[in-house]
Design a protein around this motif. Structure first.
Motif, short mmCIF file in Angstrom:
data_model
loop_
_atom_site.label_atom_id
_atom_site.label_comp_id
_atom_site.label_asym_id
_atom_site.label_seq_id
_atom_site.Cartn_x
_atom_site.Cartn_y
_atom_site.Cartn_z
N GLY A 143 0.81 -1.10 -0.24
CA GLY A 143 -0.15 0.11 -0.04
C GLY A 143 0.87 1.36 -0.06
N ALA A 144 1.81 1.35 0.71
CA ALA A 144 2.83 2.26 0.71
C ALA A 144 3.64 2.57 -0.56
CB ALA A 144 3.86 2.34 1.75
N LEU A 146 8.88 5.24 5.42
CA LEU A 146 7.24 5.38 5.94
C LEU A 146 7.59 5.87 7.33
CD1 LEU A 146 4.46 4.52 5.80
CD2 LEU A 146 4.94 2.48 6.99
N GLU A 147 6.71 6.99 7.58
CA GLU A 147 6.75 7.53 9.01
C GLU A 147 5.64 6.86 9.67
OE1 GLU A 147 8.79 9.92 9.63
OE2 GLU A 147 9.61 10.24 7.79
N ALA A 165 15.16 6.43 8.32
CA ALA A 165 14.84 7.99 8.23
C ALA A 165 16.13 8.74 7.87
CB ALA A 165 13.98 8.37 9.27
N ASP A 166 15.93 9.88 7.47
CA ASP A 166 17.30 10.61 7.53
C ASP A 166 18.25 10.22 6.59
OD1 ASP A 166 16.17 12.07 9.65
OD2 ASP A 166 17.19 11.11 10.99
N TRP A 167 17.78 10.12 5.16
CA TRP A 167 18.87 9.61 4.14
C TRP A 167 19.94 10.66 4.31
CZ3 TRP A 167 18.20 5.17 2.02
CH2 TRP A 167 17.03 4.70 2.01
N GLU A 168 21.01 10.18 3.70
CA GLU A 168 22.37 10.79 3.61
C GLU A 168 22.60 11.24 2.21
OE1 GLU A 168 25.41 8.42 5.61
OE2 GLU A 168 24.59 8.99 7.67
#
Length: 309
Positions: free
Chosen positions: A115-116, A243-244, A306-309
């Protein structure tokens, strides 16, 4: 010339060209897909442009825009992802209630993942010939649960050729991804759907009652009746990379239908007063197992990167 990637081994790619011929290609230089830090920039299902290099070998010079893709973590602790496949019309999870058993937690994480990434999903309950009367009752309960929230369910037995024709109709003219645990019978089911294929199938470990890997990388196969089917390696879990936590309930259809009735717009459906989801749970309008798996996803830090570099 243009084509579609049928197979990737990491360094070589098999591409089906518009002319109908197949060609083995390498990558031209280094590719980076914006927004995705991936171990494999080119994936099965990608449409690509192929050209001849100075060394007279075929190379992939361009990845054409994707309609969608589905990815999971490269490793449990990694921030990198692995693109399973791209440009998918439908994602099917092959589920077994015995030999081996697919957990409800795994089912719900797969459905959230699909779904995401905006991919319609369905469940295939395979190995129907192995079900005891108790397991048959469990199957009926699960099919009722998932159909009521919008997920199509199919019953199959690859060894008995049960339920194959209805699946062929659904797969016709689509690009379909098959996923599931090792030993769920994905490859045997694909062989039954497309008899011209002879994919290697494996046995179940008598000690662990788990499947042993036979498929080692994703591969796409043209179907004689139209469309493509993607066989994937057996997996233990899906790990999301974009996804948050606040979004998780959006991919539970029965929760999504209620979230605007909650007192708080950012309700997590865990502890807030006036939560429509918790009220529905108390009234048995939401499955306890689905809610429990929702909470498990929220609490599992390894499910998010999270927080891609």
């Amino acid at each position: 010339m243009k084509g579609i990637v049928l197979r990737s081994t990491g360094s070589w790619y098999s591409v089906l060209c518009e002319s109908g011929g197949r060609v083995d290609c390498r990558l031209k230089g280094k590719f980076k897909v914006r927004g995705i830090r991936s171990t494999n920039p080119v994936a099965v299902g990608d449409y690509v442009r192929v050209e001849q290099s100075d060394r007279h070998e075929a190379v992939i010079a361009e990845i054409l825009p994707r309609d969608n893709y589905i990815i999971r973590k490269a490793t449990r602790l990694s921030k990198a992802s692995h693109i399973i496949a791209a440009n998918i019309d439908m994602a099917f999870l092959v589920v077994t209630l015995a030999s081996p058993r697919t957990s409800l937690g795994f089912i719900d994480r797969f459905l959230v993942t699909a779904g995401a990434y905006h991919i319609p999903a369905a469940l295939i309950f395979n190995k129907m010939d192995l079900l005891s009367p108790d397991k048959q009752q469990e199957l009926t309960r699960l099919e009722t649960l998932y159909r009521n929230i919008g997920y199509p369910c199919y019953e199959t037995s690859a060894t008995q050729q049960q339920g194959i024709e209805p699946l062929q109709e659904v797969l016709k003219e689509k690009v379909s991804l098959f996923s599931g645990h090792s030993g769920a019978g994905k490859s045997a089911l694909i062989n039954a759907i497309e008899p011209a294929l002879t994919l290697k199938t494996g046995a179940i470990s008598n000690y662990h009652q788990k499947g042993m890997h036979t498929t080692t990388f994703a591969e796409m196969f043209p179907l004689s009746f139209g469309g493509y089917i993607i066989d994937t390696p057996g997996i233990k879990e899906f790990g999301m990379v974009d996804l948050e936590k606040e979004e998780v309930s959006h991919y539970f259809p029965e929760m999504l239908a209620l979230i605007y009735d909650c007192n708080f717009h950012n309700c997590t459906h865990i502890h807030e007063p006036g939560c429509a989801v918790k009220e529905a749970l108390a009234a048995n309008r939401i499955s306890e197992s689905r809610y429990r798996n929702y909470c498990s996803i929220l609490n599992d830090e390894s499910f998010y990167i999270a927080d891609w570099e």
